[in-house]
Design a protein around this motif. Structure first.
Motif, mmCIF file in Angstrom:
data_model
loop_
_atom_site.group_PDB
_atom_site.id
_atom_site.type_symbol
_atom_site.label_atom_id
_atom_site.label_comp_id
_atom_site.label_asym_id
_atom_site.label_seq_id
_atom_site.Cartn_x
_atom_site.Cartn_y
_atom_site.Cartn_z
ATOM 1 N N GLN A 198 -7.230 0.879 -0.954
ATOM 2 C CA GLN A 198 -6.501 2.013 -1.520
ATOM 3 C C GLN A 198 -6.792 2.158 -3.014
ATOM 4 O OE1 GLN A 198 -2.269 1.774 -1.712
ATOM 5 N NE2 GLN A 198 -2.131 3.731 -2.756
ATOM 6 N N ILE A 250 0.830 -1.197 0.000
ATOM 7 C CA ILE A 250 0.000 0.000 0.000
ATOM 8 C C ILE A 250 0.869 1.254 0.000
ATOM 9 C CG2 ILE A 250 -0.177 0.051 2.515
ATOM 10 C CD1 ILE A 250 -3.020 1.119 2.185
ATOM 11 N N PHE A 306 -1.295 2.166 9.487
ATOM 12 C CA PHE A 306 -2.246 2.677 8.506
ATOM 13 C C PHE A 306 -3.197 3.727 9.095
ATOM 14 C CE2 PHE A 306 -1.352 -1.686 6.902
ATOM 15 C CZ PHE A 306 -0.708 -1.310 5.726
ATOM 16 N N SER A 334 -4.925 -3.074 0.606
ATOM 17 C CA SER A 334 -4.401 -2.578 -0.667
ATOM 18 C C SER A 334 -5.524 -2.361 -1.679
ATOM 19 C CB SER A 334 -3.348 -3.540 -1.232
ATOM 20 O OG SER A 334 -3.936 -4.779 -1.581
#
Length: 352
Positions: A328, A217, A241, A325
């Motif tokens: 994102q 990510i 995160f 991921s």
């Protein structure tokens, strides 16, 4: 400062189901949880153990009655739900039948002195804090595993006999689930001691199931979709995160972070499926649009083993699983890449 408290109540002789009474308490000079309970008791009688050793559950965390009120408010805020250490075994409010706890001591009693008995009794919080008890009530318990660790450390000549007995238990050390997120101010040495017993019994192994390899990510990216009005559950969130997730306008649903016991999956997969079902059902019942995971192993369990999870829960769980991921990709507007990734999902999120 005023607290809003939901207090567990139940009398086996008169109540069919437990219920909760609401109490709005303006603090005076209360120092700990026991002080709060004694203050409520002045206005409404209920049963609890007024002792320095008493244990309670506050907002799903196990803690001692003498835990500082300042710490409790700092962690949980002003809205508190106070429950006994076992709702299933409660017979009068916060008083529970503890026969199950004391009966497990008999498994290793022949190796124990009176001091060892006292040590075992002092591990009660770890016995009842184990999420495994919601799956198998006959689990020997983390208190016994801690006792075994102590006995082996102090009496190496008894090591093989103690390990032999533990290995013979049908619901033994392979049923352990991590206590870290269950007990307030948890001492990680407790988990290390239990893991040492599991390792001695060859009940732990690195998770090596083949799963999807997701892209790394990118924390810094151009946000195009903030997921406003979405309800998102995060499982096993990685704190690195936090900054990334702060960019979103979604409603994040907080659930208890239960341990999937992935390292004992090879010997006890049904335990992992049961805990996974608890997590997915809680998220689904709370109205989550999808659940986000932060590593490939968790994705494998929730996605690839969905049928097994549904079978053990006896329910369909149509909740999409999204890797961080992929979140994102969606947030940055990279829909083509997200669609390609979603082809590997048992349940297609269908949110593009």
């Amino acid at each position: 400062m005023k607290l809003e408290i939901s207090l567990f109540r139940f009398d086996k002789d008169s109540d069919y189901l437990p219920y909760y009474t609401k109490h709005f308490l303006t603090l005076k000079d209360e120092k700990n949880l026991l002080d709060i309970l004694k203050r409520i008791h002045e206005n409404e009688e209920f049963s609890f153990l007024d002792s320095k050793d008493s244990i309670f559950v506050v907002n799903k965390k196990f803690l001692f009655g003498l835990t500082a009120l300042e710490d409790i408010i700092k962690i949980f805020g002003k809205d508190l739900i106070i429950e006994p250490i076992s709702i299933k075994r409660a017979y009068k409010d916060f008083l529970i039948n503890e026969d199950d706890f004391y009966s497990k001591f008999e498994i290793l009693e022949r190796f124990c002195s009176s001091e060892d008995n006292t040590f075992y009794n002092n591990q009660k919080i770890y016995y009842y804090a184990s999420n495994t008890l919601s799956y198998k009530e006959k689990y020997i318990g983390d208190a016994l595993l801690l006792l075994a660790s102590k006995l082996i450390d102090e009496n190496s000549d008894k090591r093989s006999d103690i390990l032999k007995i533990l290995k013979e238990q049908k619901y033994g050390a392979s049923f352990h689930t991590n206590l870290k997120n269950r007990v307030l101010n948890f001492d990680t040495n407790i988990e290390d001691n239990i893991k040492s017993i599991q390792e001695e019994l060859n009940f732990l192994k690195d998770f090596n199931e083949k799963t999807i390899k997701f892209e790394d990510i990118q924390i810094d990216f151009n946000l195009k979709n903030s997921f406003k009005n979405f309800n998102i559950t995060l499982y096993n969130k990685d704190s690195k995160f936090d900054t990334f997730l702060e960019k979103f306008e979604a409603n994040f649903i907080n659930l208890e972070n239960l341990d999937l016991a992935i390292k004992s999956f090879f010997i006890n997969p049904k335990l992992t499926y049961f805990v996974a079902s608890q997590i997915l059902l809680s998220a689904f019942d709370e109205g989550a649009d999808f659940l986000v995971v932060f590593n490939n192993d968790d994705f494998f369990i929730f996605n690839n083993k969905l049928k097994e999870i549904e079978r053990i829960s006896n329910r369909e769980i149509p909740l999409p699983i999204i890797h961080i991921s992929e979140l994102q990709m969606l947030a940055s507007g990279d829909f083509d890449k997200a669609k390609k990734s979603f082809k590997n999902h048992k349940i297609n999120p269908r949110i593009i």
